[in-house]
Write a protein that holds these residues in place. Structure first.
Motif, PDB file in Angstrom:
ATOM      1  N   TYR A 174     -44.214  20.857  17.713  1.00 29.55           N
ATOM      2  CA  TYR A 174     -43.670  19.515  17.591  1.00 29.55           C
ATOM      3  C   TYR A 174     -44.401  18.616  18.568  1.00 29.55           C
ATOM      4  O   TYR A 174     -44.616  18.977  19.720  1.00 29.55           O
ATOM      5  CB  TYR A 174     -42.167  19.500  17.896  1.00 29.55           C
ATOM      6  CG  TYR A 174     -41.346  20.293  16.912  1.00 29.55           C
ATOM      7  CD1 TYR A 174     -40.755  21.492  17.279  1.00 29.55           C
ATOM      8  CD2 TYR A 174     -41.166  19.833  15.616  1.00 29.55           C
ATOM      9  CE1 TYR A 174     -40.004  22.224  16.378  1.00 29.55           C
ATOM     10  CE2 TYR A 174     -40.412  20.560  14.717  1.00 29.55           C
ATOM     11  CZ  TYR A 174     -39.837  21.750  15.086  1.00 29.55           C
ATOM     12  OH  TYR A 174     -39.097  22.465  14.197  1.00 29.55           O
ATOM     13  N   ASP A 201     -43.814  27.069  15.736  1.00 28.78           N
ATOM     14  CA  ASP A 201     -43.578  25.683  15.361  1.00 28.78           C
ATOM     15  C   ASP A 201     -44.163  24.796  16.445  1.00 28.78           C
ATOM     16  O   ASP A 201     -43.980  25.059  17.632  1.00 28.78           O
ATOM     17  CB  ASP A 201     -42.078  25.401  15.248  1.00 28.78           C
ATOM     18  CG  ASP A 201     -41.424  26.232  14.160  1.00 28.78           C
ATOM     19  OD1 ASP A 201     -42.091  26.476  13.145  1.00 28.78           O
ATOM     20  OD2 ASP A 201     -40.265  26.621  14.344  1.00 28.78           O
ATOM     21  N   LYS A 250     -37.252  11.619  16.954  1.00 30.74           N
ATOM     22  CA  LYS A 250     -38.365  10.739  16.580  1.00 30.74           C
ATOM     23  C   LYS A 250     -37.862   9.435  15.939  1.00 30.74           C
ATOM     24  O   LYS A 250     -38.500   8.393  16.063  1.00 30.74           O
ATOM     25  CB  LYS A 250     -39.323  11.456  15.614  1.00 30.74           C
ATOM     26  CG  LYS A 250     -40.043  12.649  16.225  1.00 30.74           C
ATOM     27  CD  LYS A 250     -40.868  12.292  17.425  1.00 30.74           C
ATOM     28  CE  LYS A 250     -42.178  11.697  17.004  1.00 30.74           C
ATOM     29  NZ  LYS A 250     -43.046  11.339  18.113  1.00 30.74           N
ATOM     30  N   GLU A 291     -39.373  15.141  24.762  1.00 31.94           N
ATOM     31  CA  GLU A 291     -39.507  16.598  24.812  1.00 31.94           C
ATOM     32  C   GLU A 291     -38.351  17.224  25.607  1.00 31.94           C
ATOM     33  O   GLU A 291     -37.761  18.223  25.191  1.00 31.94           O
ATOM     34  CB  GLU A 291     -40.834  16.985  25.448  1.00 31.94           C
ATOM     35  CG  GLU A 291     -41.022  18.475  25.593  1.00 31.94           C
ATOM     36  CD  GLU A 291     -42.314  18.844  26.315  1.00 31.94           C
ATOM     37  OE1 GLU A 291     -42.422  20.012  26.709  1.00 31.94           O
ATOM     38  OE2 GLU A 291     -43.187  17.981  26.479  1.00 31.94           O
ATOM     39  N   GLN A 304     -35.845  21.414  13.351  1.00 28.53           N
ATOM     40  CA  GLN A 304     -36.628  20.379  12.668  1.00 28.53           C
ATOM     41  C   GLN A 304     -35.818  19.084  12.560  1.00 28.53           C
ATOM     42  O   GLN A 304     -36.331  18.000  12.832  1.00 28.53           O
ATOM     43  CB  GLN A 304     -37.058  20.870  11.277  1.00 28.53           C
ATOM     44  CG  GLN A 304     -37.843  19.861  10.477  1.00 28.53           C
ATOM     45  CD  GLN A 304     -39.202  19.539  11.077  1.00 28.53           C
ATOM     46  OE1 GLN A 304     -39.863  20.404  11.641  1.00 28.53           O
ATOM     47  NE2 GLN A 304     -39.609  18.286  10.986  1.00 28.53           N
ATOM     48  N   TYR A 328     -35.204  17.061  23.574  1.00 29.93           N
ATOM     49  CA  TYR A 328     -35.267  18.052  22.507  1.00 29.93           C
ATOM     50  C   TYR A 328     -34.928  19.440  23.038  1.00 29.93           C
ATOM     51  O   TYR A 328     -34.092  20.152  22.480  1.00 29.93           O
ATOM     52  CB  TYR A 328     -36.667  18.049  21.881  1.00 29.93           C
ATOM     53  CG  TYR A 328     -36.866  19.146  20.863  1.00 29.93           C
ATOM     54  CD1 TYR A 328     -36.361  19.032  19.574  1.00 29.93           C
ATOM     55  CD2 TYR A 328     -37.547  20.313  21.198  1.00 29.93           C
ATOM     56  CE1 TYR A 328     -36.531  20.042  18.647  1.00 29.93           C
ATOM     57  CE2 TYR A 328     -37.729  21.327  20.279  1.00 29.93           C
ATOM     58  CZ  TYR A 328     -37.219  21.185  19.005  1.00 29.93           C
ATOM     59  OH  TYR A 328     -37.381  22.188  18.089  1.00 29.93           O
ATOM     60  N   TYR A 342     -35.598  17.407  15.927  1.00 25.78           N
ATOM     61  CA  TYR A 342     -36.886  16.757  16.200  1.00 25.78           C
ATOM     62  C   TYR A 342     -36.983  15.433  15.450  1.00 25.78           C
ATOM     63  O   TYR A 342     -37.334  14.396  16.028  1.00 25.78           O
ATOM     64  CB  TYR A 342     -38.032  17.702  15.806  1.00 25.78           C
ATOM     65  CG  TYR A 342     -39.382  17.050  15.817  1.00 25.78           C
ATOM     66  CD1 TYR A 342     -40.026  16.764  17.028  1.00 25.78           C
ATOM     67  CD2 TYR A 342     -40.025  16.697  14.639  1.00 25.78           C
ATOM     68  CE1 TYR A 342     -41.272  16.146  17.043  1.00 25.78           C
ATOM     69  CE2 TYR A 342     -41.265  16.091  14.640  1.00 25.78           C
ATOM     70  CZ  TYR A 342     -41.889  15.817  15.844  1.00 25.78           C
ATOM     71  OH  TYR A 342     -43.116  15.211  15.868  1.00 25.78           O
ATOM     72  N   GLU A 343     -36.643  15.459  14.156  1.00 28.84           N
ATOM     73  CA  GLU A 343     -36.732  14.242  13.343  1.00 28.84           C
ATOM     74  C   GLU A 343     -35.799  13.150  13.866  1.00 28.84           C
ATOM     75  O   GLU A 343     -36.176  11.970  13.913  1.00 28.84           O
ATOM     76  CB  GLU A 343     -36.398  14.558  11.884  1.00 28.84           C
ATOM     77  CG  GLU A 343     -37.442  15.389  11.192  1.00 28.84           C
ATOM     78  CD  GLU A 343     -36.995  15.925   9.836  1.00 28.84           C
ATOM     79  OE1 GLU A 343     -35.857  15.598   9.390  1.00 28.84           O
ATOM     80  OE2 GLU A 343     -37.768  16.685   9.228  1.00 28.84           O
TER      81      GLU A 343
END
Length: 153
Positions: A15, A13, A63, A23, A56, A26, A59-60
């Protein structure tokens, strides 16, 4: 812009983050959060499909500008206290937080009390003042017999 490749047994994956801070956040979150399917494995180390989905989602949310607290709260609301290695202190988790130290204190107290009981002094030898006349006579007989056998050797 940072790119984080995440290697797994079946896939990699990737990102992309706008800053190193994103980062870092995360990585800290996926290290802190536990995989709901795996036993005692964090999201970062899990290859389970649910862990992939949660990475995921994390991460979203990063963001989207969500705070770490908001992300944790989302995970707690959806997956319960099990999702975290450090569950919050509340009545439903008191046993997790307070039972181990309480058990340790009880065991130490028990050990100390047992050690104190084991160190009782030996009873004192009776003095001739405490013996009856018949006991004194018997003691004299034993001592004289012992002394005569000692003299013969």
């Amino acid at each position: 812009m940072s790119v984080v490749p995440l290697a797994h047994a079946s896939s990699i994956d990737v990102y992309q983050f706008n800053t190193d801070e994103e980062e870092t956040r995360y990585r800290a979150l996926i290290d802190e959060l536990r995989c709901p399917k795996c036993q005692n494995q964090n999201l970062a180390g899990s290859d389970a499909p649910i862990a992939q989905d949660l990475k995921q989602k994390t991460y979203e949310m990063i963001k989207d500008g969500r705070s770490d607290g908001e992300i944790r709260q989302y995970m707690f609301d959806r997956y319960g206290d099990f999702i975290s290695y450090k569950p919050p202190v509340r009545p439903s988790t008191w046993i997790l937080w307070f039972f181990p130290p309480l058990l340790l204190v009880v065991l130490i107290l028990g050990w100390v009390l047992k050690a104190k009981r084991g160190r009782k002094p030996a009873p004192a030898m009776p003095h001739s003042d405490n013996l009856s006349r018949s006991e004194e006579a018997k003691l004299e007989q034993i001592l004289s017999h012992h002394q005569s056998t000692k003299d013969q050797s």
